[in-house]
Design a protein around this motif. Structure first.
Motif, PDB file in Angstrom:
ATOM      1  N   LYS A 149      50.149  25.451  53.702  1.00 26.96           N
ATOM      2  CA  LYS A 149      51.526  25.969  53.822  1.00 26.96           C
ATOM      3  C   LYS A 149      51.623  26.957  54.989  1.00 26.96           C
ATOM      4  CE  LYS A 149      53.164  26.004  49.065  1.00 26.96           C
ATOM      5  NZ  LYS A 149      53.676  26.914  48.042  1.00 26.96           N
ATOM      6  N   PHE A 150      50.604  27.808  55.114  1.00 27.83           N
ATOM      7  CA  PHE A 150      50.560  28.776  56.218  1.00 27.83           C
ATOM      8  C   PHE A 150      50.635  28.026  57.548  1.00 27.83           C
ATOM      9  CE2 PHE A 150      48.424  31.194  59.499  1.00 27.83           C
ATOM     10  CZ  PHE A 150      48.848  32.501  59.298  1.00 27.83           C
ATOM     11  N   LYS A 151      49.856  26.963  57.641  1.00 27.81           N
ATOM     12  CA  LYS A 151      49.818  26.152  58.865  1.00 27.81           C
ATOM     13  C   LYS A 151      51.190  25.525  59.127  1.00 27.81           C
ATOM     14  CE  LYS A 151      47.045  22.331  60.716  1.00 27.81           C
ATOM     15  NZ  LYS A 151      45.937  21.416  60.369  1.00 27.81           N
ATOM     16  N   HIS A 152      51.840  25.078  58.054  1.00 21.64           N
ATOM     17  CA  HIS A 152      53.149  24.441  58.185  1.00 21.64           C
ATOM     18  C   HIS A 152      54.189  25.428  58.712  1.00 21.64           C
ATOM     19  CE1 HIS A 152      56.613  21.916  57.257  1.00 21.64           C
ATOM     20  NE2 HIS A 152      57.160  22.988  56.698  1.00 21.64           N
ATOM     21  N   ILE A 153      54.214  26.626  58.135  1.00 24.26           N
ATOM     22  CA  ILE A 153      55.277  27.565  58.516  1.00 24.26           C
ATOM     23  C   ILE A 153      55.015  28.252  59.852  1.00 24.26           C
ATOM     24  CG2 ILE A 153      54.484  29.696  57.341  1.00 24.26           C
ATOM     25  CD1 ILE A 153      57.535  29.841  56.424  1.00 24.26           C
ATOM     26  N   THR A 154      53.743  28.504  60.170  1.00 21.98           N
ATOM     27  CA  THR A 154      53.434  29.204  61.427  1.00 21.98           C
ATOM     28  C   THR A 154      53.156  28.232  62.578  1.00 21.98           C
ATOM     29  OG1 THR A 154      51.052  29.266  60.998  1.00 21.98           O
ATOM     30  CG2 THR A 154      52.352  31.104  60.149  1.00 21.98           C
ATOM     31  N   ARG A 155      53.001  26.954  62.228  1.00 26.64           N
ATOM     32  CA  ARG A 155      52.632  25.902  63.189  1.00 26.64           C
ATOM     33  C   ARG A 155      51.305  26.217  63.876  1.00 26.64           C
ATOM     34  NH1 ARG A 155      58.365  26.941  64.953  1.00 26.64           N
ATOM     35  NH2 ARG A 155      59.684  25.689  63.610  1.00 26.64           N
ATOM     36  N   ARG A 156      50.466  26.987  63.181  1.00 31.40           N
ATOM     37  CA  ARG A 156      49.124  27.335  63.674  1.00 31.40           C
ATOM     38  C   ARG A 156      48.160  27.404  62.483  1.00 31.40           C
ATOM     39  NH1 ARG A 156      51.634  26.437  67.566  1.00 31.40           N
ATOM     40  NH2 ARG A 156      51.830  27.594  69.527  1.00 31.40           N
ATOM     41  N   ASP A 157      46.889  27.040  62.713  1.00 29.12           N
ATOM     42  CA  ASP A 157      45.889  27.027  61.637  1.00 29.12           C
ATOM     43  C   ASP A 157      45.062  28.318  61.683  1.00 29.12           C
ATOM     44  OD1 ASP A 157      44.205  26.297  59.597  1.00 29.12           O
ATOM     45  OD2 ASP A 157      43.169  24.713  60.700  1.00 29.12           O
ATOM     46  N   GLN A 158      45.684  29.421  61.262  1.00 25.25           N
ATOM     47  CA  GLN A 158      45.035  30.733  61.403  1.00 25.25           C
ATOM     48  C   GLN A 158      44.922  31.481  60.078  1.00 25.25           C
ATOM     49  OE1 GLN A 158      43.710  31.605  64.176  1.00 25.25           O
ATOM     50  NE2 GLN A 158      44.932  31.082  65.951  1.00 25.25           N
ATOM     51  N   PHE A 159      45.128  30.803  58.950  1.00 29.34           N
ATOM     52  CA  PHE A 159      45.160  31.518  57.672  1.00 29.34           C
ATOM     53  C   PHE A 159      43.872  32.302  57.407  1.00 29.34           C
ATOM     54  CE2 PHE A 159      44.052  31.841  53.184  1.00 29.34           C
ATOM     55  CZ  PHE A 159      45.080  32.659  52.748  1.00 29.34           C
ATOM     56  N   ASP A 160      42.724  31.666  57.621  1.00 32.57           N
ATOM     57  CA  ASP A 160      41.447  32.298  57.264  1.00 32.57           C
ATOM     58  C   ASP A 160      41.234  33.615  57.997  1.00 32.57           C
ATOM     59  OD1 ASP A 160      40.979  30.195  55.577  1.00 32.57           O
ATOM     60  OD2 ASP A 160      39.668  29.098  56.956  1.00 32.57           O
ATOM     61  N   ILE A 161      41.551  33.631  59.293  1.00 31.27           N
ATOM     62  CA  ILE A 161      41.346  34.857  60.076  1.00 31.27           C
ATOM     63  C   ILE A 161      42.343  35.941  59.646  1.00 31.27           C
ATOM     64  CG2 ILE A 161      42.760  34.035  62.048  1.00 31.27           C
ATOM     65  CD1 ILE A 161      39.676  36.289  62.384  1.00 31.27           C
ATOM     66  N   VAL A 162      43.584  35.549  59.342  1.00 33.55           N
ATOM     67  CA  VAL A 162      44.592  36.538  58.907  1.00 33.55           C
ATOM     68  C   VAL A 162      44.174  37.168  57.574  1.00 33.55           C
ATOM     69  CG1 VAL A 162      46.981  36.815  58.100  1.00 33.55           C
ATOM     70  CG2 VAL A 162      46.503  35.515  60.189  1.00 33.55           C
ATOM     71  N   TYR A 163      43.723  36.336  56.644  1.00 33.33           N
ATOM     72  CA  TYR A 163      43.334  36.856  55.327  1.00 33.33           C
ATOM     73  C   TYR A 163      42.110  37.774  55.455  1.00 33.33           C
ATOM     74  CZ  TYR A 163      42.723  37.112  50.310  1.00 33.33           C
ATOM     75  OH  TYR A 163      42.630  37.578  49.023  1.00 33.33           O
ATOM     76  N   LYS A 164      41.161  37.357  56.299  1.00 28.52           N
ATOM     77  CA  LYS A 164      39.965  38.176  56.532  1.00 28.52           C
ATOM     78  C   LYS A 164      40.343  39.527  57.147  1.00 28.52           C
ATOM     79  CE  LYS A 164      36.170  37.814  59.571  1.00 28.52           C
ATOM     80  NZ  LYS A 164      35.519  36.962  60.564  1.00 28.52           N
ATOM     81  N   ASN A 165      41.283  39.501  58.075  1.00 30.09           N
ATOM     82  CA  ASN A 165      41.720  40.747  58.723  1.00 30.09           C
ATOM     83  C   ASN A 165      42.516  41.644  57.781  1.00 30.09           C
ATOM     84  OD1 ASN A 165      40.431  40.329  61.143  1.00 30.09           O
ATOM     85  ND2 ASN A 165      42.200  39.391  62.154  1.00 30.09           N
ATOM     86  N   LEU A 166      43.248  41.042  56.852  1.00 27.33           N
ATOM     87  CA  LEU A 166      43.944  41.818  55.831  1.00 27.33           C
ATOM     88  C   LEU A 166      42.933  42.615  55.003  1.00 27.33           C
ATOM     89  CD1 LEU A 166      46.235  42.582  53.817  1.00 27.33           C
ATOM     90  CD2 LEU A 166      45.945  40.344  52.773  1.00 27.33           C
ATOM     91  N   LEU A 167      41.866  41.948  54.581  1.00 31.79           N
ATOM     92  CA  LEU A 167      40.824  42.625  53.802  1.00 31.79           C
ATOM     93  C   LEU A 167      40.119  43.698  54.629  1.00 31.79           C
ATOM     94  CD1 LEU A 167      39.215  39.559  51.941  1.00 31.79           C
ATOM     95  CD2 LEU A 167      40.958  41.142  51.090  1.00 31.79           C
ATOM     96  N   LEU A 168      39.942  43.422  55.933  1.00 31.76           N
ATOM     97  CA  LEU A 168      39.298  44.382  56.831  1.00 31.76           C
ATOM     98  C   LEU A 168      40.147  45.644  56.996  1.00 31.76           C
ATOM     99  CD1 LEU A 168      36.843  44.840  58.732  1.00 31.76           C
ATOM    100  CD2 LEU A 168      38.182  43.749  60.555  1.00 31.76           C
ATOM    101  N   LEU A 169      41.455  45.468  57.104  1.00 30.40           N
ATOM    102  CA  LEU A 169      42.361  46.621  57.229  1.00 30.40           C
ATOM    103  C   LEU A 169      42.281  47.509  55.991  1.00 30.40           C
ATOM    104  CD1 LEU A 169      45.464  44.832  58.770  1.00 30.40           C
ATOM    105  CD2 LEU A 169      44.209  46.700  59.854  1.00 30.40           C
ATOM    106  N   VAL A 170      42.230  46.887  54.816  1.00 31.19           N
ATOM    107  CA  VAL A 170      42.109  47.648  53.567  1.00 31.19           C
ATOM    108  C   VAL A 170      40.781  48.399  53.546  1.00 31.19           C
ATOM    109  CG1 VAL A 170      41.897  47.448  51.053  1.00 31.19           C
ATOM    110  CG2 VAL A 170      43.632  46.114  52.259  1.00 31.19           C
ATOM    111  N   GLU A 171      39.738  47.705  53.956  1.00 33.03           N
ATOM    112  CA  GLU A 171      38.388  48.298  53.987  1.00 33.03           C
ATOM    113  C   GLU A 171      38.344  49.506  54.930  1.00 33.03           C
ATOM    114  OE1 GLU A 171      34.265  46.912  55.937  1.00 33.03           O
ATOM    115  OE2 GLU A 171      35.234  45.342  54.774  1.00 33.03           O
ATOM    116  N   LYS A 172      39.128  49.427  56.021  1.00 29.61           N
ATOM    117  CA  LYS A 172      39.149  50.514  57.017  1.00 29.61           C
ATOM    118  C   LYS A 172      40.170  51.608  56.665  1.00 29.61           C
ATOM    119  CE  LYS A 172      36.279  48.593  60.108  1.00 29.61           C
ATOM    120  NZ  LYS A 172      35.010  49.200  60.509  1.00 29.61           N
TER     121      LYS A 172
END
Length: 335
Positions: A131-154
């Motif tokens: 769905k992420f790929k469909h709406i953003t027209r890019r296959d970047q979900f994994d990196i976005v989710y990983k960065n979300l967790l990284l921001l929380v960690e920081k």
């Protein structure tokens, strides 16, 4: 007109202490509600504000009462001089924050920290990779989710913005809320809003009341805690008892928060918008480049601010296409 009047107060007595500055019209995603599929005509580079001009305009607003600046885009982090812009704005006595799609934010953790940016809003409309790929027209979900967790960690204060669309991601409302069980984030559900080229219609919108129907069907009354909203808050805030994070609903369409609005928007090409829904703009950049004071233009724009949603004070008016197709696409306004 008296000279001692606060130039950031409108004719309805609202003081504007919050400036959202779009740094760039380009983005590394192509979200359908933000940008038409065919793309948008971009301003020539010479028409965009330089970092010096961003700083000069921001300094003027701060002098007259702005205490909070949020940087948006497009994707603000793809602007090459973002470290310089952050460094300049960090010298002003304001709370500095940023909205990002988090695709490349891992490369900027240090520069954000060093310039005092603690609050980060992340745009994430689905927890489903396809769905992420469909709406953003890019296959970047994994990196976005990983960065979300990284921001929380920081230890950044993270808000996750979710634009809800009926039949697309409304079945993920509870999944998003459950994300707050172990993550100290605020998930904010945003009613789908009309902008030029995003094929808006009322039928696609998931309302505040409908979000709460999902919540009430999944959690008991004693589990759902209504939080105190901050002054000038755009959202209605809730928490599930025992969860680390919270969730909120931004109901710009069904329950506009115009009465307490304290926001102004500056587009990447130096136009002041007094309301997200307004189709009128005031050119600050040309006046600045001519070496003339921009205060009179700011004051005139602020005084012209209408009471509700750029004049669309009923749902009937909001559903009238000609009233919102004169506005920009969301990507060229700034999120």
């Amino acid at each position: 007109m008296t000279h001692n009047k606060n130039i950031l107060q409108d004719s309805h007595g609202r003081d504007h202490a919050y400036l959202r500055i779009s740094l760039i019209e380009r983005c590394n995603l192509r979200c359908s509600y933000c940008m038409p599929e065919e793309g948008v005509p971009l301003s020539p580079k010479s028409h965009l504000m330089t970092y010096e001009e961003i700083y000069e305009i921001a300094k003027t607003f701060v002098k007259h009462g702005v205490t909070k600046i949020r940087l948006t885009g497009g994707e603000p982090l793809i602007r090459k001089d973002i470290p310089v812009i952050l460094g300049k704005l960090a010298t002003l006595p304001v709370e500095l924050s940023i909205t990002s799609n988090a695709v490349i934010i891992d490369k900027f953790m240090d520069v954000l920290k060093v310039n005092g940016v603690k609050k980060i809003n992340i745009s994430l409309d689905s927890l489903d990779r396809e769905k992420f790929k469909h709406i953003t027209r890019r296959d970047q979900f994994d990196i976005v989710y990983k960065n979300l967790l990284l921001l929380v960690e920081k230890d950044f204060h993270v808000k996750v913005n979710v634009v809800l669309m009926k039949g697309f991601n409304d079945n993920e409302i509870i999944d998003f809320i459950n994300l707050t069980e172990n993550l100290p984030i605020s998930v904010r559900f945003i009613e789908f809003m009309p902008f030029d080229g995003n094929k808006w219609d009322m039928g696609k919108m998931v309302s505040y009341a409908e979000v709460m129907e999902y919540v009430n069907a999944s959690f008991s009354k004693v589990q759902i805690e209504r939080l105190q909203d901050a002054a000038n808050d755009t959202s209605k805030n809730y928490k599930i008892l025992g969860y680390k994070g919270s969730f909120a609903i931004i109901s710009s369409v069904t329950n506009p928060f115009c009465d307490s609005c304290n926001r102004l928007r500056l587009t990447a090409n130096g136009q002041l918008k007094n309301c997200l829904f307004s189709s009128t703009e005031s050119d600050l950049l040309t006046t600045l480049r001519e070496g003339k004071p921009i205060e009179p233009i700011i004051q005139k724009a602020v005084l012209a601010k209408l009471k509700i949603r750029g004049g669309m004070d009923t749902l009937e008016k909001l559903q009238e296409p000609k009233l919102h197709t004169n506005n920009r696409t969301m990507i060229t306004i700034g999120g």
